[in-house]
Every structure is written in structure tokens, then in C-alpha cells.
Design a protein around this motif. Structure first.
Motif, PDB file in Angstrom:
ATOM      1  N   SER A 146      51.310 -50.103 152.548  1.00 55.22           N
ATOM      2  CA  SER A 146      52.193 -51.094 153.123  1.00 55.22           C
ATOM      3  C   SER A 146      53.162 -51.605 152.061  1.00 55.22           C
ATOM      4  CB  SER A 146      51.388 -52.269 153.696  1.00 55.22           C
ATOM      5  OG  SER A 146      50.636 -52.873 152.668  1.00 55.22           O
ATOM      6  N   SER A 147      54.287 -52.151 152.492  1.00 57.53           N
ATOM      7  CA  SER A 147      55.293 -52.644 151.568  1.00 57.53           C
ATOM      8  C   SER A 147      54.839 -53.947 150.924  1.00 57.53           C
ATOM      9  CB  SER A 147      56.610 -52.878 152.308  1.00 57.53           C
ATOM     10  OG  SER A 147      57.112 -51.652 152.811  1.00 57.53           O
ATOM     11  N   ASP A 148      55.279 -54.145 149.690  1.00 52.70           N
ATOM     12  CA  ASP A 148      55.000 -55.380 148.984  1.00 52.70           C
ATOM     13  C   ASP A 148      56.084 -56.389 149.331  1.00 52.70           C
ATOM     14  OD1 ASP A 148      54.468 -57.427 147.279  1.00 52.70           O
ATOM     15  OD2 ASP A 148      54.483 -56.234 145.442  1.00 52.70           O
ATOM     16  N   LEU A 149      55.735 -57.378 150.149  1.00 50.22           N
ATOM     17  CA  LEU A 149      56.728 -58.337 150.628  1.00 50.22           C
ATOM     18  C   LEU A 149      57.190 -59.290 149.542  1.00 50.22           C
ATOM     19  CD1 LEU A 149      55.220 -59.210 154.129  1.00 50.22           C
ATOM     20  CD2 LEU A 149      57.055 -57.602 153.586  1.00 50.22           C
ATOM     21  N   THR A 150      56.539 -59.244 148.369  1.00 50.25           N
ATOM     22  CA  THR A 150      56.945 -60.131 147.283  1.00 50.25           C
ATOM     23  C   THR A 150      57.946 -59.492 146.331  1.00 50.25           C
ATOM     24  OG1 THR A 150      55.220 -59.451 145.706  1.00 50.25           O
ATOM     25  CG2 THR A 150      54.630 -61.126 147.345  1.00 50.25           C
ATOM     26  N   ASP A 151      58.228 -58.183 146.492  1.00 51.10           N
ATOM     27  CA  ASP A 151      59.011 -57.437 145.499  1.00 51.10           C
ATOM     28  C   ASP A 151      60.510 -57.554 145.762  1.00 51.10           C
ATOM     29  OD1 ASP A 151      60.019 -55.672 143.620  1.00 51.10           O
ATOM     30  OD2 ASP A 151      58.636 -54.049 144.110  1.00 51.10           O
ATOM     31  N   TRP A 152      61.244 -58.141 144.830  1.00 50.95           N
ATOM     32  CA  TRP A 152      62.708 -58.231 144.910  1.00 50.95           C
ATOM     33  C   TRP A 152      63.318 -56.848 145.078  1.00 50.95           C
ATOM     34  CZ3 TRP A 152      66.057 -62.567 143.124  1.00 50.95           C
ATOM     35  CH2 TRP A 152      67.407 -62.210 143.014  1.00 50.95           C
ATOM     36  N   ASN A 153      62.716 -55.833 144.453  1.00 50.33           N
ATOM     37  CA  ASN A 153      63.340 -54.517 144.333  1.00 50.33           C
ATOM     38  C   ASN A 153      63.091 -53.587 145.515  1.00 50.33           C
ATOM     39  OD1 ASN A 153      65.063 -53.025 142.530  1.00 50.33           O
ATOM     40  ND2 ASN A 153      63.349 -51.654 142.098  1.00 50.33           N
ATOM     41  N   LEU A 154      62.644 -54.113 146.649  1.00 50.06           N
ATOM     42  CA  LEU A 154      62.463 -53.298 147.848  1.00 50.06           C
ATOM     43  C   LEU A 154      63.538 -53.639 148.874  1.00 50.06           C
ATOM     44  CD1 LEU A 154      58.590 -53.253 148.420  1.00 50.06           C
ATOM     45  CD2 LEU A 154      60.035 -51.444 147.462  1.00 50.06           C
ATOM     46  N   PRO A 155      64.359 -52.676 149.286  1.00 50.26           N
ATOM     47  CA  PRO A 155      65.467 -52.948 150.214  1.00 50.26           C
ATOM     48  C   PRO A 155      65.033 -53.608 151.512  1.00 50.26           C
ATOM     49  CG  PRO A 155      65.686 -50.745 149.274  1.00 50.26           C
ATOM     50  CD  PRO A 155      64.336 -51.259 148.855  1.00 50.26           C
ATOM     51  N   GLY A 156      63.859 -53.241 152.020  1.00 51.22           N
ATOM     52  CA  GLY A 156      63.403 -53.764 153.295  1.00 51.22           C
ATOM     53  C   GLY A 156      63.026 -55.233 153.264  1.00 51.22           C
ATOM     54  N   ASN A 157      62.958 -55.816 152.078  1.00 54.01           N
ATOM     55  CA  ASN A 157      62.635 -57.239 151.973  1.00 54.01           C
ATOM     56  C   ASN A 157      63.862 -58.126 152.093  1.00 54.01           C
ATOM     57  OD1 ASN A 157      59.916 -56.718 151.645  1.00 54.01           O
ATOM     58  ND2 ASN A 157      59.957 -56.832 149.415  1.00 54.01           N
ATOM     59  N   TRP A 158      65.034 -57.529 152.336  1.00 54.26           N
ATOM     60  CA  TRP A 158      66.277 -58.300 152.368  1.00 54.26           C
ATOM     61  C   TRP A 158      67.017 -58.113 153.682  1.00 54.26           C
ATOM     62  CZ3 TRP A 158      66.941 -61.635 148.483  1.00 54.26           C
ATOM     63  CH2 TRP A 158      66.256 -61.392 147.294  1.00 54.26           C
ATOM     64  N   ASN A 159      67.762 -59.115 154.074  1.00 48.52           N
ATOM     65  CA  ASN A 159      68.607 -59.063 155.264  1.00 48.52           C
ATOM     66  C   ASN A 159      70.007 -59.540 154.888  1.00 48.52           C
ATOM     67  OD1 ASN A 159      69.593 -58.949 157.870  1.00 48.52           O
ATOM     68  ND2 ASN A 159      68.707 -60.913 158.483  1.00 48.52           N
ATOM     69  N   PRO A 160      71.004 -58.635 154.974  1.00 49.80           N
ATOM     70  CA  PRO A 160      70.926 -57.234 155.388  1.00 49.80           C
ATOM     71  C   PRO A 160      70.169 -56.384 154.376  1.00 49.80           C
ATOM     72  CG  PRO A 160      73.097 -57.707 154.511  1.00 49.80           C
ATOM     73  CD  PRO A 160      72.380 -59.022 154.594  1.00 49.80           C
ATOM     74  N   LEU A 161      69.745 -55.195 154.812  1.00 48.18           N
ATOM     75  CA  LEU A 161      68.948 -54.312 153.973  1.00 48.18           C
ATOM     76  C   LEU A 161      69.694 -53.988 152.690  1.00 48.18           C
ATOM     77  CD1 LEU A 161      67.528 -51.780 156.603  1.00 48.18           C
ATOM     78  CD2 LEU A 161      66.345 -53.701 155.539  1.00 48.18           C
ATOM     79  N   ALA A 202      59.019 -67.150 153.074  1.00 47.50           N
ATOM     80  CA  ALA A 202      58.901 -67.913 151.835  1.00 47.50           C
ATOM     81  C   ALA A 202      57.592 -67.577 151.125  1.00 47.50           C
ATOM     82  CB  ALA A 202      58.977 -69.405 152.125  1.00 47.50           C
ATOM     83  N   GLY A 203      57.576 -67.807 149.842  1.00 47.75           N
ATOM     84  CA  GLY A 203      56.397 -67.515 149.025  1.00 47.75           C
ATOM     85  C   GLY A 203      56.835 -67.028 147.663  1.00 47.75           C
ATOM     86  N   THR A 204      56.094 -66.078 147.104  1.00 44.85           N
ATOM     87  CA  THR A 204      56.426 -65.514 145.801  1.00 44.85           C
ATOM     88  C   THR A 204      57.397 -64.352 145.943  1.00 44.85           C
ATOM     89  OG1 THR A 204      54.289 -66.147 144.868  1.00 44.85           O
ATOM     90  CG2 THR A 204      55.487 -64.390 143.754  1.00 44.85           C
ATOM     91  N   VAL A 205      58.398 -64.336 145.085  1.00 41.26           N
ATOM     92  CA  VAL A 205      59.332 -63.206 144.987  1.00 41.26           C
ATOM     93  C   VAL A 205      59.329 -62.755 143.539  1.00 41.26           C
ATOM     94  CG1 VAL A 205      61.715 -62.419 145.236  1.00 41.26           C
ATOM     95  CG2 VAL A 205      60.772 -64.079 146.865  1.00 41.26           C
ATOM     96  N   ASN A 206      58.992 -61.489 143.298  1.00 39.75           N
ATOM     97  CA  ASN A 206      58.876 -60.990 141.929  1.00 39.75           C
ATOM     98  C   ASN A 206      60.012 -60.037 141.580  1.00 39.75           C
ATOM     99  OD1 ASN A 206      57.146 -60.722 139.421  1.00 39.75           O
ATOM    100  ND2 ASN A 206      57.344 -58.573 140.017  1.00 39.75           N
ATOM    101  N   VAL A 207      60.706 -60.375 140.498  1.00 40.66           N
ATOM    102  CA  VAL A 207      61.774 -59.518 139.974  1.00 40.66           C
ATOM    103  C   VAL A 207      61.112 -58.397 139.185  1.00 40.66           C
ATOM    104  CG1 VAL A 207      63.801 -59.441 138.485  1.00 40.66           C
ATOM    105  CG2 VAL A 207      63.339 -61.484 139.866  1.00 40.66           C
ATOM    106  N   SER A 208      61.248 -57.157 139.656  1.00 35.33           N
ATOM    107  CA  SER A 208      60.465 -56.059 139.081  1.00 35.33           C
ATOM    108  C   SER A 208      61.291 -55.007 138.373  1.00 35.33           C
ATOM    109  CB  SER A 208      59.638 -55.389 140.190  1.00 35.33           C
ATOM    110  OG  SER A 208      60.491 -54.841 141.183  1.00 35.33           O
TER     111      SER A 208
END
Length: 206
Positions: A1-16, A33-39
Motif C-alpha cells: 500500500s502507498s505511504d500516505l505520509t510521504d511527500w515524494n509520492l504523486p498520489g498523495n497530492w491534489n492535483p497529482l 492531516a497528520g505527518t508528512v515526511n520529506v524523503s
């Protein structure tokens, strides 16, 4: 499954798509909302703006990975919780702002919300700018500033408190250049050295 905390995943952003340029403003809402990690070192933004109200964010980064911004971190609206920036501890800077700019860190919440720059965060710049803490609300800084070691991201400008809010400074100024002052231009400045050594204190002005 995708890591919803990872800044570096396109699917975690809107727009992609991953924010990866200092021309892209980044907005954090109550959604996810929660933790967002710059990876990744390619993760960067023009600014970070928090519009969340009854949720909280913590922005972190992986070991050795800085976050590059152009000029601003802002809390808007009616935040009731705490938004925190607590990036990896990197002596040459983990929160870097662009040359030719000041970094403005402002909490504009009138609802008791808090913006904190956590103890691991090291602010730096390749230029000569300073850091401005402002807004209506409470801002706490317990971080530090980059060293002059290569590539020399040391902060050469002033650390300024502006606006009507409260700024709690408990961080280390040990690495600031001798010409940098702590300047009060508005509001309330609280210097908290309860856990700091004398060498971390700063010159005050204004």
C-alpha cells in the motif's frame, strides 16, 4: 500500500504530482492531516500554507534530506491545534530558504492554534537573508541555524519578531554570524533559555 505520509509520492497530492520546485505553493488542508515526511532532496516548494482548523500537521524529513523553500511558512484561518515543522538535524541546514529572500514564518490563527519549529530543524540559506517570525498567533522556535561549513548556508540577516502575536524563542543562535541580531518590531518576544547554555544566546536589538 502507498505511504500516505510521504511527500515524494504523486498520489498523495491534489492535483497529482510531487511539489518539486520553488515556484510551487503548497497548501495543507484538513484533508489527510497528520505527518508528512520529506524523503527526497528534490522535494521543495515556494511556500507552505496551512489552512487546517481542527487537525494538526507535523512536517518531518528523512535523515540527511533538507526541505528547500523560496520564502514562507504560514498558518491561516482558525487553527485550534498545532502545526509543527521538525525536520532532520543537518548541521548545514534542513530548512533552507532561497538566496535573495527573507524566510517569513507566520501564525495568523486567532483561535489559539500554535505553529512550532521543532528542535531538530536547522534553518539556513545560501544568501544573506534573515528570518521573520510574525502573525497574530503563537509561534515557538526551538531549532537552530546552519553552520558555515561547506556549502555555507549560515544565516547572515537578523532574526526579527514582527506582528502582534507571541514568539517563544528557545532555540540556539550559536551558529549565527556576529552581525545577526534578534530584533523586536512588534508583539511579544519571550526568550526561554531554561535549557540553553550561555553560548547559544543572541544579541537583541530594537
Amino acid at each position: 500500500s502507498s505511504d500516505l505520509t510521504d511527500w515524494n509520492l504523486p498520489g498523495n497530492w491534489n492535483p497529482l504530482g510531487v511539489p518539486g520546485a520553488t515556484t510551487i505553493p503548497v497548501l495543507f488542508t484538513d484533508t489527510s492531516a497528520g505527518t508528512v515526511n520529506v524523503s527526497s532532496v528534490s522535494d521543495m516548494a515556494q511556500s507552505l500554507t496551512f489552512t487546517n482548523t481542527n487537525t494538526s500537521y507535523t512536517i518531518t524529513s528523512s535523515a540527511g534530506v533538507p526541505l528547500n523553500l523560496l520564502n514562507a511558512i504560514t498558518v491561516n484561518g482558525n487553527l485550534t491545534g498545532t502545526d509543527q515543522i521538525n525536520l532532520a538535524s543537518i548541521s548545514t541546514g534542513s530548512l533552507l530558504f532561497a538566496s535573495g529572500n527573507n524566510l517569513t514564518i507566520a501564525n495568523n490563527s486567532a483561535a489559539g492554534g500554535v505553529l512550532t519549529i521543532g528542535p531538530n530543524t536547522v534553518i539556513g540559506t545560501p544568501g544573506t537573508g534573515g528570518v521573520i517570525f510574525g502573525g497574530l498567533g503563537y509561534v515557538a522556535f526551538s531549532g537552530s541555524f546552519a553552520t558555515t561549513a561547506s556549502p555555507n548556508n549560515s544565516v547572515e540577516g537578523n532574526i526579527t519578531k514582527a506582528g502582534p502575536g507571541l514568539f517563544d524563542y528557545s532555540g540556539s543562535g550559536a551558529n549565527l554570524v556576529s552581525s545577526s541580531n534578534l530584533v523586536l518590531n512588534g508583539g511579544t518576544l519571550e526568550l526561554d533559555y531554561t535549557e540553553a547554555t550561555p553560548t547559544t544566546k543572541m544579541t537583541t536589538s530594537g
